[in-house]
Design an enzyme around this catalytic site. Sequence first.
Site, PDB file in Angstrom:
ATOM      1  CB  CYS A 101      48.419  98.734 -11.838  1.00 36.86           C
ATOM      2  SG  CYS A 101      47.939  99.425 -13.440  1.00 36.86           S
ATOM      3  CB  CYS A 199      49.452  92.777 -17.828  1.00 32.18           C
ATOM      4  SG  CYS A 199      50.173  94.301 -17.151  1.00 32.18           S
TER       5      CYS A 199
END
Length: 368
Positions: A101, A199
């Site tokens: 990410c 997440c």
Amino acid sequence: MRVLAAMSGGVDSAVAAARAKDAGHDVVGVHLALSRMPGTLRTGARGCCTIEDSMDAQRAANLIGIPYYVWDFSERFKADVVDDFVAEYSAGRTPNPCLRCNERIKFAALLEKALALGFDAVATGHYATVLTDADGNRELHRAAAWAKDQSYVLGVLTAEQLAHSMFPLGTTPSKAEVRAEAAARGFSVASKPDSHDICFIPDGDTRGWLAERVGAEQGEIVERDGTVVGTHQGAHAFTVGQRRGLSIGHPAPDGRPRFVLEVRPKDNTVVVGPKEALDIAQLAGSRFSWAGRAPEHPESEWACEVQIRAHADPVPATAVVRDGELVITPDAPLGGVAPGQSAVVYLGTRVLGQCTIDRTVSAVPAPA
């Protein structure tokens, strides 16, 4: 400078944005919406990606007195992080989605858009520092507080990205000081827990989440000599170094516990063995990059330290670029290294570069 502050909704990014503003920069806050279906991201006080995190970020931006926007990066996040995570597990590797990410979202897609809009830098709440050497080259270094140091997950940054990166928390002695500063500024996130886990897996059940996307097919669990010792319901559910959940059902002949040594997705096989067989004498990866200036002679061995997990200790090693791979040989064998992990190479406090591990060489040869 015009600075775009990436605000996750946590305490670190809020204080980082405030410090950038205090330093006299023209700061704009932005929160990245990484899913169009909020229920697909983990909820709770985590400071990462959910609607409540976006609201926390907006409250902090209002107190700082900076403009605030939410940018939809959901399609890019799915393609570059979520789909990559599934593909890596399907190939028998163990990926690090947070590192991916940072590489593809926060310091590629976000920075690219920021520069296109006329910003000079992106500021984040990471604990790391950027220094400039005598020749003007930007270097990535560890944070002052090694307990919170996050330079490992930033090891994928390139020289161009470092030139436009700002880490206002890098010289802060402790997280407690950041929380105290947040409280003094009136931020509601001052006592918000740190983010953790993955997440985009809502309930934290990685095995179940992968089974829905990869499929579950029964396969064999074998010893290194090929002896079948059990069965499993899907190789994707296992990772190198795993001990629990093997369900072999009977002790090994030597009575010692078995650990996952290798995952072979092509034939849906999981290889197990004794703990010492996890020791790795060498690792290598063809997907490598330099965090700033590259070594002058990368094809000649150089001494360094290597770190293979975000919270692991760095260990002495030698490294060399050979046949298109970054090959790293630790001075002493490393335990539980899995293909797909990232190996980050350090020179003292400086991050020199990193590679995604493609292959490893065991320190304990398999029985003939």
